[in-house]
Design a protein around this motif. Structure first.
Motif, PDB file in Angstrom:
ATOM      1  N   ARG A 154       3.498   7.204   3.662  1.00  0.00           N
ATOM      2  CA  ARG A 154       4.208   5.970   3.961  1.00  0.00           C
ATOM      3  C   ARG A 154       4.078   5.093   2.713  1.00  0.00           C
ATOM      4  NH1 ARG A 154       5.130   6.365   9.479  1.00  0.00           N
ATOM      5  NH2 ARG A 154       6.041   4.270   9.520  1.00  0.00           N
ATOM      6  N   VAL A 155       5.172   5.053   1.947  1.00  0.00           N
ATOM      7  CA  VAL A 155       5.168   4.416   0.630  1.00  0.00           C
ATOM      8  C   VAL A 155       5.722   2.997   0.732  1.00  0.00           C
ATOM      9  CG1 VAL A 155       5.981   4.599  -1.759  1.00  0.00           C
ATOM     10  CG2 VAL A 155       5.509   6.674  -0.433  1.00  0.00           C
ATOM     11  N   ASN A 156       4.884   2.024   0.388  1.00  0.00           N
ATOM     12  CA  ASN A 156       5.299   0.615   0.393  1.00  0.00           C
ATOM     13  C   ASN A 156       5.810   0.145   1.751  1.00  0.00           C
ATOM     14  OD1 ASN A 156       4.846  -0.734  -2.157  1.00  0.00           O
ATOM     15  ND2 ASN A 156       6.254   0.744  -3.056  1.00  0.00           N
ATOM     16  N   GLU A 157       5.237   0.667   2.830  1.00  0.00           N
ATOM     17  CA  GLU A 157       5.663   0.263   4.160  1.00  0.00           C
ATOM     18  C   GLU A 157       4.646  -0.635   4.856  1.00  0.00           C
ATOM     19  OE1 GLU A 157       6.770   3.499   6.692  1.00  0.00           O
ATOM     20  OE2 GLU A 157       7.760   4.605   5.081  1.00  0.00           O
ATOM     21  N   ILE A 158       3.399  -0.581   4.429  1.00  0.00           N
ATOM     22  CA  ILE A 158       2.319  -1.235   5.165  1.00  0.00           C
ATOM     23  C   ILE A 158       1.617  -2.258   4.272  1.00  0.00           C
ATOM     24  CG2 ILE A 158       0.057  -0.841   6.231  1.00  0.00           C
ATOM     25  CD1 ILE A 158       1.140   1.890   7.173  1.00  0.00           C
ATOM     26  N   PHE A 159       1.448  -3.482   4.789  1.00  0.00           N
ATOM     27  CA  PHE A 159       0.691  -4.516   4.094  1.00  0.00           C
ATOM     28  C   PHE A 159      -0.717  -4.579   4.697  1.00  0.00           C
ATOM     29  CE2 PHE A 159       4.759  -7.275   3.487  1.00  0.00           C
ATOM     30  CZ  PHE A 159       5.269  -6.321   2.631  1.00  0.00           C
ATOM     31  N   LEU A 178       0.783   6.143  -5.921  1.00  0.00           N
ATOM     32  CA  LEU A 178       0.805   7.472  -5.305  1.00  0.00           C
ATOM     33  C   LEU A 178      -0.051   8.494  -6.050  1.00  0.00           C
ATOM     34  CD1 LEU A 178       4.466   8.237  -4.098  1.00  0.00           C
ATOM     35  CD2 LEU A 178       2.374   8.205  -2.720  1.00  0.00           C
ATOM     36  N   ASN A 179      -0.361   8.223  -7.322  1.00  0.00           N
ATOM     37  CA  ASN A 179      -1.191   9.173  -8.072  1.00  0.00           C
ATOM     38  C   ASN A 179      -2.567   9.359  -7.438  1.00  0.00           C
ATOM     39  OD1 ASN A 179       0.566   9.902 -10.310  1.00  0.00           O
ATOM     40  ND2 ASN A 179       0.335   7.788 -10.986  1.00  0.00           N
ATOM     41  N   THR A 182       0.811  -1.213   0.000  1.00  0.00           N
ATOM     42  CA  THR A 182       0.000   0.000   0.000  1.00  0.00           C
ATOM     43  C   THR A 182       0.845   1.263   0.000  1.00  0.00           C
ATOM     44  OG1 THR A 182      -0.084   0.189   2.413  1.00  0.00           O
ATOM     45  CG2 THR A 182      -1.762  -1.192   1.367  1.00  0.00           C
ATOM     46  N   ASP A 183       0.189   2.356  -0.363  1.00  0.00           N
ATOM     47  CA  ASP A 183       0.690   3.708  -0.113  1.00  0.00           C
ATOM     48  C   ASP A 183      -0.331   4.359   0.817  1.00  0.00           C
ATOM     49  OD1 ASP A 183       2.856   3.387  -1.866  1.00  0.00           O
ATOM     50  OD2 ASP A 183       1.614   3.953  -3.576  1.00  0.00           O
ATOM     51  N   VAL A 184       0.158   5.016   1.861  1.00  0.00           N
ATOM     52  CA  VAL A 184      -0.733   5.535   2.895  1.00  0.00           C
ATOM     53  C   VAL A 184      -0.460   7.018   3.129  1.00  0.00           C
ATOM     54  CG1 VAL A 184      -1.454   5.340   5.310  1.00  0.00           C
ATOM     55  CG2 VAL A 184      -0.830   3.277   4.026  1.00  0.00           C
ATOM     56  N   ALA A 185      -1.522   7.796   3.216  1.00  0.00           N
ATOM     57  CA  ALA A 185      -1.432   9.208   3.601  1.00  0.00           C
ATOM     58  C   ALA A 185      -2.059   9.351   4.986  1.00  0.00           C
ATOM     59  CB  ALA A 185      -2.153  10.094   2.597  1.00  0.00           C
ATOM     60  N   ALA A 237      -5.389   4.547   2.960  1.00  0.00           N
ATOM     61  CA  ALA A 237      -4.502   3.634   2.243  1.00  0.00           C
ATOM     62  C   ALA A 237      -5.049   3.340   0.857  1.00  0.00           C
ATOM     63  CB  ALA A 237      -4.326   2.342   3.026  1.00  0.00           C
ATOM     64  N   VAL A 238      -4.142   3.275  -0.122  1.00  0.00           N
ATOM     65  CA  VAL A 238      -4.499   2.868  -1.482  1.00  0.00           C
ATOM     66  C   VAL A 238      -3.543   1.754  -1.893  1.00  0.00           C
ATOM     67  CG1 VAL A 238      -5.332   5.180  -2.045  1.00  0.00           C
ATOM     68  CG2 VAL A 238      -2.965   4.566  -2.588  1.00  0.00           C
ATOM     69  N   ILE A 239      -3.896   1.020  -2.914  1.00  0.00           N
ATOM     70  CA  ILE A 239      -3.069  -0.105  -3.349  1.00  0.00           C
ATOM     71  C   ILE A 239      -1.905   0.416  -4.184  1.00  0.00           C
ATOM     72  CG2 ILE A 239      -3.016  -2.238  -4.692  1.00  0.00           C
ATOM     73  CD1 ILE A 239      -5.949  -2.651  -3.891  1.00  0.00           C
ATOM     74  N   SER A 240      -0.716  -0.019  -3.836  1.00  0.00           N
ATOM     75  CA  SER A 240       0.500   0.414  -4.524  1.00  0.00           C
ATOM     76  C   SER A 240       0.646  -0.276  -5.873  1.00  0.00           C
ATOM     77  CB  SER A 240       1.721   0.080  -3.646  1.00  0.00           C
ATOM     78  OG  SER A 240       2.921   0.166  -4.384  1.00  0.00           O
ATOM     79  N   ASN A 241       1.353   0.378  -6.782  1.00  0.00           N
ATOM     80  CA  ASN A 241       1.648  -0.256  -8.068  1.00  0.00           C
ATOM     81  C   ASN A 241       2.519  -1.492  -7.914  1.00  0.00           C
ATOM     82  OD1 ASN A 241       3.494   2.374  -7.740  1.00  0.00           O
ATOM     83  ND2 ASN A 241       4.743   0.766  -8.690  1.00  0.00           N
ATOM     84  N   THR A 242       3.138  -1.660  -6.748  1.00  0.00           N
ATOM     85  CA  THR A 242       3.947  -2.854  -6.494  1.00  0.00           C
ATOM     86  C   THR A 242       3.088  -4.104  -6.511  1.00  0.00           C
ATOM     87  OG1 THR A 242       5.425  -1.482  -5.160  1.00  0.00           O
ATOM     88  CG2 THR A 242       5.697  -3.831  -4.935  1.00  0.00           C
ATOM     89  N   ILE A 243       1.760  -3.955  -6.539  1.00  0.00           N
ATOM     90  CA  ILE A 243       0.877  -5.107  -6.664  1.00  0.00           C
ATOM     91  C   ILE A 243       1.205  -5.889  -7.937  1.00  0.00           C
ATOM     92  CG2 ILE A 243      -0.939  -3.820  -7.884  1.00  0.00           C
ATOM     93  CD1 ILE A 243      -1.437  -6.674  -5.315  1.00  0.00           C
ATOM     94  N   PHE A 244       1.672  -5.202  -8.982  1.00  0.00           N
ATOM     95  CA  PHE A 244       2.025  -5.919 -10.211  1.00  0.00           C
ATOM     96  C   PHE A 244       3.314  -6.718 -10.041  1.00  0.00           C
ATOM     97  CE2 PHE A 244      -1.009  -2.933 -12.096  1.00  0.00           C
ATOM     98  CZ  PHE A 244      -1.764  -3.818 -12.847  1.00  0.00           C
ATOM     99  N   ASP A 245       4.232  -6.236  -9.193  1.00  0.00           N
ATOM    100  CA  ASP A 245       5.418  -7.038  -8.868  1.00  0.00           C
ATOM    101  C   ASP A 245       4.976  -8.328  -8.174  1.00  0.00           C
ATOM    102  OD1 ASP A 245       8.103  -5.014  -8.951  1.00  0.00           O
ATOM    103  OD2 ASP A 245       6.171  -4.027  -8.729  1.00  0.00           O
ATOM    104  N   VAL A 246       3.970  -8.204  -7.292  1.00  0.00           N
ATOM    105  CA  VAL A 246       3.460  -9.363  -6.556  1.00  0.00           C
ATOM    106  C   VAL A 246       2.771 -10.339  -7.510  1.00  0.00           C
ATOM    107  CG1 VAL A 246       1.854 -10.105  -4.750  1.00  0.00           C
ATOM    108  CG2 VAL A 246       3.165  -7.989  -4.458  1.00  0.00           C
ATOM    109  N   ILE A 247       1.891  -9.815  -8.361  1.00  0.00           N
ATOM    110  CA  ILE A 247       1.126 -10.663  -9.283  1.00  0.00           C
ATOM    111  C   ILE A 247       2.050 -11.391 -10.247  1.00  0.00           C
ATOM    112  CG2 ILE A 247      -0.509 -10.598 -11.217  1.00  0.00           C
ATOM    113  CD1 ILE A 247      -1.931  -8.278  -9.706  1.00  0.00           C
TER     114      ILE A 247
END
Length: 322
Positions: free
Chosen positions: A304-309, A288-289, A107-110, A160-170
């Motif tokens: 908090r960028v890519n710190e929280i699952f 983050l967009n 996630t990315d969290v504000a 919290a929103v879903i990070s683009n790193t989800i594609f790394d996971v998939i």
């Protein structure tokens, strides 16, 4: 004041282990080639406590914010490229399964003041329809609630929103390893036009997307409202032999509500002037967009960028949570 190696190693031990006893620190130091007994460790801890770098607690000692900041300065060159390690950690430790649509996601969290929540909600709702988002789902936590192991402070709210790193996971679950290369500043005019600037992951100690946003170079809110602006993108590379498999996994992800793919070699037309290389490239709009318009509209936020699952089931539509 310059600290000697022993004191720095004690701070490192606390940074990697949270609260630690003098015996635990002594053992850590021996593994690092420094043979001192627990009594000597306690002597050094007293010195570090007077300097404000550690705090003594019942079970031992822990690092203070000043101590953590000191370590960041000491190790600044050793930390170059560390955000790549964060992405790799996320890819291997998130459990999301695209077939079952379950598991933990990056996630990315504000984290914002509660007084700004109403305005933030209006912005998020308007942004939620943007076609370049990874997902329009969000998760909200109020003061005192916990996201992963992060406790929301009094007077704050976390979005919290879903990070683009989800594609790394998939793609990792499909046997494809993505290599983080750059964050790009993409010019968007109702569709992707071209990349203006890039920041290499290997040349920074911070999230490159966060740097674009904090530098005031993005205009995601303008892209949402008028169709034209600058977005943050993540540029990954992958084996050219894996492009066909990646295409199928991305199509599956898109059919299940995930978006944000700008370009994949062989998947869409290369209008971004990306030079050909030995490896194929994937360009995806950053998670983050979704949060960028908050910053662009003057809302103060701790990112908090890519710190929280978070478990995927904790996400829902913004209409429901806001």
């Amino acid at each position: 004041m310059r600290l000697d190696r022993t004191l720095v190693e004690i701070l490192e031990a606390l940074a990697s282990g949270g609260v630690r006893s003098s015996y635990s620190i002594s053992s850590h130091l021996r593994q690092r080639g420094i043979a001192i007994d627990p009594r000597t460790v306690r002597y050094h801890l007293k010195k570090l406590e007077k300097m404000g770098y550690v705090r003594r607690v019942k079970r031992g000692a822990s690092l203070t914010e000043s101590g953590a900041e000191l370590l960041r300065r000491i190790n600044v060159f050793e930390r170059l490229g560390e955000f790549t390690d964060v992405i790799e950690f996320n890819a291997y430790h998130c459990t999301f399964d695209i077939l079952r649509m379950s598991g933990t996601v990056p996630t990315d969290v504000a984290v914002i003041d509660k007084s700004d929540f109403e305005r933030a909600g209006e912005i998020i709702l308007e942004t939620s329809g943007a076609e370049f988002l990874i997902s329009n789902l969000i998760s909200v936590a109020d003061e005192g609630e916990v996201m992963d192991s992060y406790v929301i402070e009094e007077g704050k709210v976390a979005i919290a929103v879903i990070s683009n790193t989800i594609f790394d996971v998939i793609l990792r679950r499909a046997g494809i390893n993505l290599l983080p290369e750059y964050a790009g500043l993409l010019y968007w005019k109702n569709s992707p036009v071209g990349i203006r600037d890039v920041i290499s992951y290997s040349g920074t100690t911070l999230s490159p997307g966060w740097l674009f946003l904090k530098s005031g170079l993005t205009s995601v809110w303008e892209a949402v409202r008028s169709g034209e602006g600058y977005l943050i993108t993540a540029i990954r590379s992958l084996s050219k032999h894996a492009v066909e498999i990646a295409e199928k996994e991305i199509e599956r992800a898109e059919s299940r509500g995930f978006g944000g793919i700008i370009y994949l070699e062989g998947f869409s037309q290369n209008s971004l002037n990306i030079p050909p290389g030995v490896r194929a490239r994937l360009v995806v709009a950053a998670g983050l967009n979704y949060l960028a318009p908050l910053i662009e509209n003057g809302i103060r936020a701790e990112l908090r960028v890519n710190e929280i699952f978070l478990d995927y089931r904790e996400f829902s539509s913004p209409e429901r949570d806001l």
